[in-house]
Design an enzyme around this catalytic site. Structure first.
Site, short mmCIF file in Angstrom:
data_model
loop_
_atom_site.label_atom_id
_atom_site.label_comp_id
_atom_site.label_asym_id
_atom_site.label_seq_id
_atom_site.Cartn_x
_atom_site.Cartn_y
_atom_site.Cartn_z
N TYR A 78 -1.04 24.14 -37.89
CA TYR A 78 -0.66 24.58 -36.53
C TYR A 78 -0.52 23.37 -35.61
O TYR A 78 0.42 23.28 -34.82
CB TYR A 78 -1.72 25.54 -35.97
CG TYR A 78 -1.27 26.17 -34.67
CD1 TYR A 78 -0.59 27.39 -34.68
CD2 TYR A 78 -1.47 25.53 -33.45
CE1 TYR A 78 -0.14 27.95 -33.49
CE2 TYR A 78 -1.02 26.09 -32.27
CZ TYR A 78 -0.35 27.29 -32.30
OH TYR A 78 0.10 27.85 -31.14
N THR A 131 28.70 27.32 -22.86
CA THR A 131 28.23 28.66 -22.49
C THR A 131 26.72 28.72 -22.18
O THR A 131 26.32 29.08 -21.08
CB THR A 131 28.57 29.65 -23.61
OG1 THR A 131 28.07 29.13 -24.85
CG2 THR A 131 30.08 29.85 -23.72
#
Ligand code: F0G
Length: 463
Positions: A78, A131
């Site tokens: 993690y 975009t």
């Protein structure tokens, strides 16, 4: 018997194929049904119904054996994954930026950069819009202002650097709204919406000088920066003897920070980068990434994805890799030219952009010529491209009217290391067939329009 004389030596890809993925052959009947079900929007087709997929070069790359081998070395901790540190070192090496935050893809980095740098009422000048980039800038409260040179809006101009910024337009904006209202200038290269057109180093330097004079920051959408470096090497005086890696680093040295959709240059299937030399921006991004993406040492990615990105960077700067990629686009363009099919010149880095206004001159722009053309090509052969015209341009934020862009294009985008020359031949012949029958083609009307980035999900019916 007269034998043919050797008059040329062809080039070929600097790799061979080790794994193959079967593709399904489809019939015209299947495809006509599929495109109606997809509301004439190629984004809504199932990929199983597609024969040759030229929708995008984003995340559609074939990874190398070295990248796949790296996937097995994923450290899925993690916190503090070793792949993160490998990737960070490569970012310093190739982009020359000291600070870095990983993201799951490019738009996540755009979101953070926009939220950190923009205040309500600001202006962001850029060399044409993209975009997702523009939408994140607008959502953060800015107005986007296009400051690209006018040649970029002209599909037949052969300007070698259509991605260049018009210094007068930029200076006019600074004089009009004041430098305090412009947190940064946003430069992309090659410019996707202009047809994959590069900017020159000389132009970048001028933009930088102007920004420096007014104390405005300069940020880089470095998504396909290696292709921009390739065009600089080929076209700009003084760069012929430099490597892609040297040109990339020189380009990046002029910016305060950058973001990358790793799904392009880095030849992976997922990933993004936010990198900067500004410690304060970095610290804010590092804090923000834990809200939206994941811990700052994985940013929404698996450890193995970061390893594949790091290894992809060594390949993205290899001249022969880019030459083969751009060479495939050029090959497609030259073959289309034999049939007189209209497309944007010069041929760009990642795609051929068919000129739908010229292809279907009998359709008005609000009958969606590019959307229509993309769906006709799909129905003819199962080749999937995408609309880059009025649908992609969206609506004006103040008036609610469609934006009417000068360029009304269908993009045929080439995934890296995926298709062969024979696939390109099939695609070209299909487009040429549609071109021969163009007069019979009817336009579309929009029957469903989502609020954001409508081109992804809008639905249409035949007029
Ligand atoms: N900037 C440019 C120039 C891009 O082309 C893209 C994505 C992004 C930013 C956003 O990155 O997709 O990883 O979130 N372009 C894709 C395309 C979608 O098909 O051209 P993303």
């Amino acid at each position: 018997m007269a034998k043919k004389k050797v008059t040329k030596r062809s080039w070929a890809e600097p790799f061979k194929i080790k794994v193959v993925e079967p593709i399904k052959m489809t019939t015209r009947e299947n495809r006509e049904k599929a495109i109606i079900e997809a509301g004439y929007n190629t984004f809504l087709l199932k990929s199983d119904d597609v024969y040759i997929d030229l929708l995008t070069d984003s995340g559609t790359n074939a990874m190398s054996d070295n990248q796949w081998a790296g996937m097995m070395l994923g450290d899925e901790s993690y916190a503090g994954s070793k792949n993160f540190y490998t990737l960070w070192d490569k970012i310093k090496q190739y982009y020359g930026m000291p600070y870095f935050v990983p993201t799951h893809q490019g738009r996540a980095a755009e979101h953070m950069v926009s939220q950190i740098l923009i205040k309500e009422g600001d202006y962001i000048p850029g060399n044409m819009y993209f975009t997702t980039t523009r939408l994140h800038q607008e959502l953060a409260g800015a107005t986007f202002v296009d400051v690209i040179i006018k040649e970029a809006h002209n599909p037949v101009s052969n300007h070698p650097f259509k991605g260049n910024t018009d210094l007068n337009k930029l200076e006019d904006l600074i004089n009009k709204v004041g430098a305090k209202k412009i947190p940064y200038v946003c430069i992309a290269g090659p410019v996707n919406m202009a047809g994959g057109q590069p900017f020159s180093m000389a132009n970048l330097l001028e933009v930088k000088e102007l920004c420096k004079k007014h104390k405005i920051k300069l940020w880089f959408d470095a998504t396909r920066a290696c292709e921009n470096a390739y065009f600089i090497k080929l076209r700009e005086e003084g760069y012929q003897d430099k490597t892609i890696a040297q040109i990339l680093k020189e380009m990046c040295s002029h910016f305060d920070g950058l973001w990358v959709s790793a799904k392009k240059d880095l030849m992976v299937n997922i990933g993004g980068i936010l990198a900067t030399r500004n410690k304060k921006v970095y610290e804010e991004a590092r804090n923000m990434v834990v809200i939206y993406e994941g811990l700052h040492t994985y940013g929404g990615l698996a450890g193995r994805d970061m390893e594949a990105m790091a290894r992809g960077m060594d390949e993205m700067v290899m001249f022969d890799n880019i030459k083969a990629r751009v060479g495939q686009v050029e090959y497609c363009g030259k073959r289309l030219q034999e049939y007189g099919v209209p497309f944007v010149k010069p041929i760009g880095g990642h795609a051929i952009f068919l000129d739908a206004k010229k292809f279907l001159p009998h359709l008005k722009q609000d009958q969606f010529p590019a959307q229509t053309l993309a769906s006709e090509i799909y129905a003819d052969s199962g080749v999937r491209g995408m609309e880059r015209g009025i649908v992609s341009a969206g609506r004006n934020r103040d008036t609610g009217e469609h934006n009417y862009p000068k360029l009304e294009l269908v993009r045929l985008t080439f995934p890296r290391r995926v298709y062969t020359q024979a696939h390109i031949d099939v695609a070209v012949e299909s487009i040429a067939t549609v071109y021969e029958n163009r007069n019979k083609i009817k336009g579309l009307k929009m029957v469903y329009e989502p609020k954001y980035l409508r081109f992804f999900q809008a639905r249409f019916e035949k007029l």
